[in-house]
Design an enzyme around this catalytic site. Structure first.
Site, PDB file in Angstrom:
ATOM      1  N   GLY A   1      43.077  42.868  46.577  1.00  0.00           N
ATOM      2  CA  GLY A   1      42.411  42.822  45.130  1.00  0.00           C
ATOM      3  C   GLY A   1      43.271  42.154  44.195  1.00  0.00           C
TER       4      GLY A   1
ATOM      5  CG  HIS B   1      38.158  44.609  44.056  1.00  0.00           C
ATOM      6  ND1 HIS B   1      39.125  44.722  43.065  1.00  0.00           N
ATOM      7  CD2 HIS B   1      39.001  45.241  45.187  1.00  0.00           C
ATOM      8  CE1 HIS B   1      40.010  45.517  43.462  1.00  0.00           C
ATOM      9  NE2 HIS B   1      39.884  46.110  44.657  1.00  0.00           N
ATOM     10  CG  ASP B   2      38.189  42.426  40.189  1.00  0.00           C
ATOM     11  OD1 ASP B   2      37.439  41.887  38.936  1.00  0.00           O
ATOM     12  OD2 ASP B   2      37.869  43.586  40.620  1.00  0.00           O
TER      13      ASP B   2
END
Length: 262
Positions: free
Chosen positions: A139, A121-122
């Site tokens: 992340g 994520h991200d």
């Protein structure tokens, strides 16, 4: 019409260009958008608010747009955005973002992403990168243009790797890697600068000399980081052709949050 295999399950709300090809047993969710010329292999799952651009080639068994592996995630409408002309090989997993960190995972253009790569994520993967088999991005990782990562490498959350850097096989990357550098190992060590990659990208003799001097200032002359940064800043006057490369290094060092691999 879009070429969708009879065994694929494509939600009627999904937006697929007419030239998209979808292989057998692939599942595509309602919020997915896929651009012209993209081909999707068999047994893929593409879900979430995922946008995929033009002329990508996605191989079998990939999972794109699944919810992030973050216990704080509670179903918010976060995104995965993939650009154009990427090759995404078998068993890759790219996750949605999480709120509070932008909420978007991005993959740019012209990336070569090999089997079993995980992009959490991200993360933000820019353009022209090469990620070898079983590269793992935790992340919030940022990979700049032309980064190369060797297989079986793990990259710690919030790490940034600068443009044109190369990470060797089976490395553990827990600090930021400055542009142009060549690193590997566990613990990570700087081995030199990515001279072969830069030559392949037609760096001139003066630009290569400037990168070599930046490497010396950071790693070979016993200087503090502040002393090295002052020496790097002075290179623009000495080597004007390399001004953009020097500016790139200066910007990276100024914005590093985890400390650089040294």
């Amino acid at each position: 019409m879009t070429q969708v295999h009879s065994t694929a399950l494509v939600d009627p709300q999904a937006q697929l260009d007419a030239s998209v090809s979808v292989g057998p047993y692939t599942v595509i969710g309602p919020h997915v958008q896929i651009g012209a010329g993209t081909t999707i292999g068999a047994h893929c799952v593409i879900e979430g608010r995922t946008t995929i651009g033009r002329d990508n080639r996605i191989f079998q068994f990939s999972s794109l747009g699944a919810i992030p592996q973050d216990k704080k995630y509670a179903g918010e409408p976060t995104k995965l955005v993939i650009g154009d002309r990427n090759v995404i090989r078998e068993f890759c997993t790219f996750n949605l973002g999480v709120p509070g960190a932008g909420g978007v995972t991005t993959v740019g253009n012209d990336n070569w992403i090999m089997a079993y790569t995980h992009i959490a994520h991200d993360c933000h993967v820019d353009n022209h990168t090469t990620l070898a088999n079983q590269t793992t991005l935790a992340g919030h990782v940022h990979l700049a243009d032309w980064v190369t990562v060797g297989g079986l490498t793990g990259i710690h959350q919030f790490v940034s790797i600068g443009a044109h850097a190369m990470v060797g096989f089976a490395s553990a990357v827990s600090q930021d890697v400055p542009p142009f550098m060549l690193v590997d190992g566990n613990p990570l060590a700087v081995r030199g600068f990515n001279v072969v990659g830069l030559r392949r990208r037609d760096f001139s003799a003066q630009r290569l000399a400037a990168v070599k001097q930046m490497h010396k200032l950071l790693y070979r002359q016993g200087k503090t980081l502040e002393e090295a940064r002052a020496g790097i800043a002075a290179l623009t006057a000495e080597m004007p052709e390399a001004a953009d490369d020097v500016a790139l290094m200066e910007s990276f060092l100024a914005s590093s949050t985890r400390g650089i691999a040294r």
